[in-house]
Design a protein around this motif. Structure first.
Motif, short mmCIF file in Angstrom:
data_model
loop_
_atom_site.label_atom_id
_atom_site.label_comp_id
_atom_site.label_asym_id
_atom_site.label_seq_id
_atom_site.Cartn_x
_atom_site.Cartn_y
_atom_site.Cartn_z
N LEU A 7 -4.91 -6.22 -3.31
CA LEU A 7 -3.65 -5.77 -3.90
C LEU A 7 -3.76 -4.34 -4.43
CD1 LEU A 7 -2.29 -8.83 -5.91
CD2 LEU A 7 -1.13 -7.62 -4.08
N LYS A 8 -4.93 -4.07 -5.04
CA LYS A 8 -5.15 -2.73 -5.61
C LYS A 8 -5.19 -1.69 -4.48
CE LYS A 8 -5.41 -0.58 -9.27
NZ LYS A 8 -4.47 -0.85 -10.36
N VAL A 9 -5.92 -2.01 -3.41
CA VAL A 9 -5.97 -1.11 -2.26
C VAL A 9 -4.55 -0.88 -1.73
CG1 VAL A 9 -6.80 -0.80 0.09
CG2 VAL A 9 -8.31 -1.78 -1.62
N GLY A 10 -3.77 -1.95 -1.68
CA GLY A 10 -2.39 -1.85 -1.23
C GLY A 10 -1.61 -0.85 -2.09
N GLN A 11 -1.76 -0.99 -3.40
CA GLN A 11 -1.08 -0.06 -4.31
C GLN A 11 -1.50 1.38 -4.06
OE1 GLN A 11 -1.98 -1.67 -8.22
NE2 GLN A 11 0.09 -2.45 -8.44
N GLN A 12 -2.82 1.57 -3.85
CA GLN A 12 -3.33 2.92 -3.59
C GLN A 12 -2.71 3.50 -2.33
OE1 GLN A 12 -7.53 2.23 -3.46
NE2 GLN A 12 -7.79 2.26 -5.68
N ILE A 13 -2.64 2.68 -1.28
CA ILE A 13 -2.07 3.15 -0.02
C ILE A 13 -0.61 3.54 -0.22
CG2 ILE A 13 -1.42 2.46 2.33
CD1 ILE A 13 -3.94 0.75 2.41
N ILE A 14 0.13 2.69 -0.97
CA ILE A 14 1.55 2.97 -1.21
C ILE A 14 1.71 4.28 -1.97
CG2 ILE A 14 3.61 2.16 -2.41
CD1 ILE A 14 2.44 -0.71 -1.89
N GLU A 15 0.89 4.47 -3.01
CA GLU A 15 0.95 5.70 -3.81
C GLU A 15 0.67 6.92 -2.94
OE1 GLU A 15 1.90 6.33 -6.86
OE2 GLU A 15 2.44 4.23 -7.07
N ALA A 16 -0.39 6.83 -2.14
CA ALA A 16 -0.82 7.98 -1.34
C ALA A 16 0.22 8.39 -0.31
CB ALA A 16 -2.15 7.67 -0.66
N ASN A 17 1.04 7.42 0.15
CA ASN A 17 2.02 7.71 1.19
C ASN A 17 3.45 7.71 0.68
OD1 ASN A 17 0.27 7.66 3.76
ND2 ASN A 17 -0.35 5.84 2.64
N ARG A 18 3.57 7.92 -0.65
CA ARG A 18 4.90 7.83 -1.28
C ARG A 18 5.92 8.75 -0.60
NH1 ARG A 18 7.04 5.50 -5.84
NH2 ARG A 18 5.19 4.23 -5.72
N LYS A 19 5.47 9.95 -0.23
CA LYS A 19 6.40 10.93 0.37
C LYS A 19 6.69 10.60 1.83
CE LYS A 19 7.46 14.08 -2.72
NZ LYS A 19 6.34 14.75 -3.42
N SER A 20 5.59 10.36 2.59
CA SER A 20 5.78 10.22 4.04
C SER A 20 6.39 8.89 4.44
CB SER A 20 4.44 10.42 4.76
OG SER A 20 3.51 9.48 4.30
N SER A 21 6.06 7.79 3.74
CA SER A 21 6.75 6.53 4.06
C SER A 21 7.13 5.82 2.77
CB SER A 21 5.89 5.63 4.95
OG SER A 21 4.56 5.67 4.55
N PRO A 22 8.33 6.13 2.28
CA PRO A 22 8.78 5.60 0.99
C PRO A 22 8.95 4.08 0.97
CG PRO A 22 10.55 6.79 2.11
CD PRO A 22 9.31 7.03 2.89
N ASN A 23 9.03 3.47 2.14
CA ASN A 23 9.24 2.03 2.15
C ASN A 23 7.94 1.24 2.34
OD1 ASN A 23 11.95 2.24 1.74
ND2 ASN A 23 12.44 2.29 3.92
N ALA A 24 6.80 1.93 2.12
CA ALA A 24 5.52 1.29 2.39
C ALA A 24 5.31 0.00 1.61
CB ALA A 24 4.39 2.27 2.09
N ALA A 25 5.90 -0.09 0.39
CA ALA A 25 5.65 -1.28 -0.44
C ALA A 25 5.99 -2.57 0.30
CB ALA A 25 6.46 -1.18 -1.73
N PHE A 26 7.07 -2.53 1.07
CA PHE A 26 7.46 -3.75 1.78
C PHE A 26 6.42 -4.15 2.82
CE2 PHE A 26 9.55 -6.18 5.07
CZ PHE A 26 10.30 -7.08 4.34
N GLY A 27 6.08 -3.17 3.68
CA GLY A 27 5.14 -3.47 4.75
C GLY A 27 3.76 -3.86 4.23
N VAL A 28 3.27 -3.13 3.24
CA VAL A 28 1.93 -3.37 2.73
C VAL A 28 1.83 -4.73 2.05
CG1 VAL A 28 0.22 -2.62 1.05
CG2 VAL A 28 1.30 -0.95 2.54
N PHE A 29 2.78 -5.03 1.14
CA PHE A 29 2.68 -6.30 0.43
C PHE A 29 2.97 -7.49 1.34
CE2 PHE A 29 3.30 -3.73 -3.59
CZ PHE A 29 1.95 -3.79 -3.90
N ALA A 30 3.85 -7.29 2.34
CA ALA A 30 4.05 -8.36 3.32
C ALA A 30 2.74 -8.62 4.07
CB ALA A 30 5.16 -7.98 4.31
N THR A 31 2.00 -7.55 4.38
CA THR A 31 0.73 -7.71 5.08
C THR A 31 -0.30 -8.44 4.21
OG1 THR A 31 1.21 -5.60 6.12
CG2 THR A 31 -1.00 -6.48 6.43
N VAL A 32 -0.36 -8.05 2.92
CA VAL A 32 -1.29 -8.72 2.00
C VAL A 32 -0.96 -10.22 1.93
CG1 VAL A 32 -2.07 -8.87 -0.39
CG2 VAL A 32 -1.65 -6.64 0.64
#
Lengths: 221, 228
Positions: free
Chosen positions: B180-205
């Motif tokens: 989950l923490k890695v997921g959050q890090q990925i979402i933070e790092a890509n906040r600009k380039s893919s703002p909807n990352a939270a959905f994809g990442v947490f669905a994957t987790v």
């Protein structure tokens, strides 16, 4: 232990306690509603719906609540579904609990021996009456211990709500430890409040378990 | 990349080694749960057998132990060990050690209760018949009681493993970098380039946990059917 600190933290904990209890029990009510509906669907083998319920049960029984909450709270808004934190907590707990309750209640309904139905048929009961007077009472009694265990499990699961920034007991404890470093006092209050929340339910559970032991029929003595 | 994949934020997973990072996060969590599972099974077996002895002292202690574990959320136990132990005893436990201690403490109680339940569910008549056939105490245990106990115990013990894997997700709350923490890090790092990352990442987790636990659940159910 510093009693002054205990006194000053107490109101914060009381508020967090009521929030936790409110979300917890609303979630449990929702999970029972889902569980009852789901168990009926599975027991009566409703065509398409029972497939859907089965998939739902598998999905939610095999994932942690924390991950479910993260998905509902942080993920869904990106797909255009924004839900406030408290509703998220209730929904998450309800969905998780619903899958456990469905499973417990269904196995209770299915565990009533076929001979019970056959005997009732032989006595001229209608289908509806067999279900109401023969199957349901036995199923309810035999699932009571499992339902109580699920309720305790769900109340314990409320401790992860702090992750979606709900000001529950865990959140309050973590916050106060970070602010004032009164670790011992904060943890003590945390344990006390969780005991107030869970000990009565646990005792009720043991009581129910003893009572229903007499409610088992047939050759299971 | 197709607009649909970008709009639900799955695209981040294909950038760099993000998917590998998520998987290694999952491994970090699974490692903690596996160590705890092994310790819990060993300790639980011994404790469970001790509990069937009719010794009042053991009964009282085990009762308090089981009841504590039954009503205290694992998160509270984690906080007590991780924050409390440092304060009270000056022990500076790493987050990993603290979580292994807590999950073993909890898992052992659950396992012990399962072992005790399986042992007392064997009817007295099984013991009596074995003695009547001239078996010794050890033979009775080895050839009559243990095989029946294992058959009842196995599905429940395997089910406990899935519960322990699921509970390990809590370790992120005491700062372990897991999935989950890695997921959050990925979402933070890509906040600009893919703002909807939270959905994809947490669905994957969500799916990763399901893939980790589902086969174990199926195995448990299969064994349960076979034992019945």
């Amino acid at each position: 232990m510093d009693t002054g600190a205990l006194n000053s933290y107490l109101p914060l904990y009381v508020r967090a306690f009521f929030l936790t209890v409110r979300i917890g029990w609303t979630g449990i009510a929702l999970s029972l509603a889902i569980g009852i509906a789901g168990a009926f669907v599975l027991h009566f083998k409703v065509p398409v719906l029972s497939k859907v319920i089965k998939a739902y049960v598998e999905l939610f029984r095999n994932t942690p609540l924390l991950v479910q909450l993260f998905f509902i709270y942080f993920g869904l808004p990106k797909a255009g579904i924004a839900i406030p934190a408290e509703t998220c907590g209730i929904l998450g707990l309800g969905l998780l609990g619903g899958s456990y309750m469905t499973e417990s209640l269904r196995s209770g309904l299915d565990a009533v021996p076929v001979s019970q139905t056959e005997s009732a048929l032989a006595l001229g009961f209608t289908k509806r009456r067999i279900f109401m007077y023969v199957i349901l009472p036995q199923a309810v009694i035999s699932t009571m211990p499992a339902v109580m265990a699920n309720i305790i499990f769900l109340l314990k699961e409320t401790s992860v709500f702090s992750a979606i920034s709900l000001m529950d007991l865990m959140f309050t404890a973590k916050d106060l430890i970070g602010l004032y470093y009164d670790t011992t006092e904060c943890l003590f209050l945390l344990v006390v409040f969780y005991m107030i929340m869970l000990l009565p339910v646990s005792m009720l559970g043991s009581f129910v378990e003893k009572k229903v032991r007499f409610g088992i029929y047939g050759d299971q003595v | 990349m197709s607009p649909v994949i970008e709009s639900i934020g799955i695209d981040v997973l294909f950038k760099g080694n993000n998917m590998m990072r998520l998987l290694s996060g999952l491994m970090a969590a699974l490692k903690i749960s596996m160590i705890s599972v092994v310790l819990s099974i060993v300790i639980g077996l011994v404790l469970g057998m001790l509990m069937t002895l009719n010794k009042p002292a053991i009964k009282v202690v085990s009762r308090i132990y089981l009841e504590t574990v039954r009503i205290m959320p694992q998160m509270v136990l984690l906080f007590i060990v991780y924050f409390g132990a440092t304060k009270a005893m000056g022990l500076n436990l790493s987050a990993e050690t603290a979580s292994i201690i807590v999950f073993t403490f909890w898992g052992s109680a659950e396992m012990a209760d399962l072992v005790r339940g399986a042992l007392i569910s064997i009817p007295v008549i099984q013991y009596e018949s074995s003695y009547a056939l001239g078996m010794t105490g050890l033979q009775t245990y080895l050839y009559v009681i243990i095989p029946q106990t294992v058959r009842r115990l196995l599905p429940l013990a395997i089910n406990l493993i899935t519960r322990m894997i699921k509970t390990t997700s809590l370790v992120m709350m005491i700062g372990i970098v897991e999935v989950l923490k890695v997921g959050q890090q990925i979402i933070e790092a890509n906040r600009k380039s893919s703002p909807n990352a939270a959905f994809g990442v947490f669905a994957t987790v969500f799916l990763l946990y399901f893939i980790a636990c589902w086969p174990i659940s199926l195995l448990s159910r299969y064994l349960e059917k076979k034992a019945a």
